[in-house]
Design an enzyme around this catalytic site. Structure first.
Site, mmCIF file in Angstrom:
data_model
loop_
_atom_site.group_PDB
_atom_site.id
_atom_site.type_symbol
_atom_site.label_atom_id
_atom_site.label_comp_id
_atom_site.label_asym_id
_atom_site.label_seq_id
_atom_site.Cartn_x
_atom_site.Cartn_y
_atom_site.Cartn_z
ATOM 1 N N CYS A 1 11.567 -6.672 27.026
ATOM 2 C CA CYS A 1 11.739 -6.919 25.534
ATOM 3 C C CYS A 1 13.347 -6.963 25.544
ATOM 4 O O CYS A 1 13.832 -5.993 25.911
ATOM 5 C CB CYS A 1 11.051 -6.267 24.709
ATOM 6 S SG CYS A 1 11.621 -6.702 22.958
ATOM 7 N N PHE B 1 11.730 -15.229 9.531
ATOM 8 C CA PHE B 1 12.003 -14.421 10.830
ATOM 9 C C PHE B 1 13.466 -13.889 11.066
ATOM 10 O O PHE B 1 13.422 -12.938 11.804
ATOM 11 C CB PHE B 1 11.430 -15.563 12.215
ATOM 12 C CG PHE B 1 10.181 -15.080 12.363
ATOM 13 C CD1 PHE B 1 9.817 -14.361 13.442
ATOM 14 C CD2 PHE B 1 9.123 -15.854 11.682
ATOM 15 C CE1 PHE B 1 8.347 -13.967 13.438
ATOM 16 C CE2 PHE B 1 7.921 -15.676 12.062
ATOM 17 C CZ PHE B 1 7.284 -14.791 12.984
ATOM 18 N N CYS C 1 4.888 -20.749 1.656
ATOM 19 C CA CYS C 1 4.057 -20.660 0.383
ATOM 20 C C CYS C 1 4.338 -21.872 -0.283
ATOM 21 O O CYS C 1 3.446 -22.259 -1.238
ATOM 22 C CB CYS C 1 4.226 -19.166 -0.199
ATOM 23 S SG CYS C 1 3.605 -17.880 0.412
ATOM 24 N N ARG D 1 -4.893 12.792 -7.836
ATOM 25 C CA ARG D 1 -6.309 12.300 -7.264
ATOM 26 C C ARG D 1 -5.493 12.324 -5.387
ATOM 27 O O ARG D 1 -6.147 11.896 -4.759
ATOM 28 C CB ARG D 1 -6.561 10.790 -7.464
ATOM 29 C CG ARG D 1 -7.134 11.033 -9.087
ATOM 30 C CD ARG D 1 -8.164 11.861 -9.284
ATOM 31 N NE ARG D 1 -9.005 11.625 -10.405
ATOM 32 C CZ ARG D 1 -8.605 12.549 -11.702
ATOM 33 N NH1 ARG D 1 -7.781 13.362 -11.621
ATOM 34 N NH2 ARG D 1 -9.284 12.204 -12.542
HETATM 35 ZN ZN ZN Z 1 9.945 -4.859 21.920
#
Ligand code: ZN
Length: 340
Positions: free
Chosen positions: A244, A131, A186, A11
């Site tokens: 960044c 994080f 959670c 499939r």
């Molecule tokens: Zn970045």
């Protein structure tokens, strides 16, 4: 490809986006899954069924009865035995697809072990709940030009975003710093099992494109979903931030360990997490934790009792976790009850 494979994956082969060539690539591919909770156990089962030849699963936790509501791979017997999730997942996947190689690693992902555990993967799937680990994955993936798929879910809401080094924004373009204060998790806010399946399925679809050699078709966007109150939204990913620190300056402070909250053993049966610059509202945290176990608090500290563990949490974000000498478990309890 053998005749048996051709039948088994027929499939997928019939699906024009993959074809036999795409399936061949999946059979030879290697994916790493970090965190084998609700998201990770869905990724693992889906990739195993897709025939991805090598799957590495990294998780530091043990199966608990409260996991069974949403963590698709695990069964009551796994919780009764408190099996490590990575071990339970490896066993279950062997019965789903015995012709692939699955490596379940019981460990906290760290700057020291990430190269060994994920260095050969062609994609890294985020099944974590914090994080700190996501930024570590982000740094590592950028440094090695490995695509990774961010995902998170809490309550009825979730989001996902692919990070393709050199092409898309990275996690730190989106969130330059970790969220401040205690975050809903959670454990404290609950989670609907269906949102975890939606987010994990979207992540898996991007992973399959990448592993099948079609990374070019992965769309640079952030997808948010609320399965209870809203619908699905696609937001164009922001452009890469030239300033960044991670994908711009390539200053990988999470990968070189500078930003990792130091942890030390303290006393005979306790671990201290020296969080830095993370002021917490203890009254709000106490209110969130009270339904889950005994809370004793004053202005200087909050004590929370869960199973055999006692967490003492201070207003500066520092915590002492009593009842264990396992640093990975201590980090996990912190992520669960205080937030990433
Ligand atoms: Zn970045």
């Amino acid at each position: 490809m053998t005749e048996k494979d051709r039948e088994r994956y027929s499939r997928h082969i019939l699906f024009a986006g993959l074809g036999e060539q795409g399936q061949e690539r999946l059979l030879a591919a290697h994916a790493a899954i970090v965190g084998c909770g609700a998201l990770g156990s869905f990724h693992a089962a889906a990739l195993a069924r897709a025939g991805v030849g090598k799957i590495t699963i990294i998780d530091r936790d043990y199966v608990e009865p409260s996991n069974l509501q949403r963590q698709w791979l695990f069964e009551e017997a796994d919780a009764a035995q408190a099996l490590p999730k990575a071990v339970a997942a490896e066993r279950r996947l062997a019965s789903i697809n015995s012709s692939i190689a699955v490596r379940g690693i019981v460990a906290d992902l760290t700057p020291e072990n990430i190269e060994e555990l994920a260095g050969e993967a062609q994609v890294i799937l985020d099944g974590t709940d914090n994080f700190e680990t996501r930024y570590l994955i982000n740094d590592f993936a950028l440094s090695r030009a490995i695509p990774w798929i961010y995902g998170a879910a809490v309550g009825s809401y979730g989001l996902t975003m692919p990070v393709l080094p050199g092409r898309t924004a990275c996690l730190r373009c989106l969130y330059p710093e970790p969220p401040a204060g205690a975050q809903p998790t959670c454990e404290t806010a609950g989670v609907l099992n269906s949102i975890t399946a939606v987010i994990a399925a979207l992540q898996t679809a991007d992973a399959l494109k990448i592993l099948a050699g079609q990374a070019g078709t992965v769309q640079a966007r952030l997808t948010t979903v609320d399965v209870w109150e809203g619908g699905i939204r696609h937001i164009e990913q922001p452009a890469r931030d030239p300033d960044c620190p991670a994908c711009g300056a390539r200053d990988f402070v999470y990968l070189d360990g500078q930003r990792r909250a130091p942890v030390s053993l303290c006393g005979r049966n306790a671990v201290q997490i020296h969080e830095r610059a993370r002021p917490l509202d203890l009254a709000a945290l106490g209110a969130a934790l009270r339904p889950l176990g005994e809370v004793r608090a004053n202005e200087f500290a909050l004590r929370f009792f869960t199973g055999p563990h006692e967490l003492t949490i201070f207003p500066d974000g520092r915590a002492i976790i009593k009842g264990t000498t396992d640093i990975g478990l201590a980090r996990s309890l912190y992520a669960r009850y205080v937030g990433s």
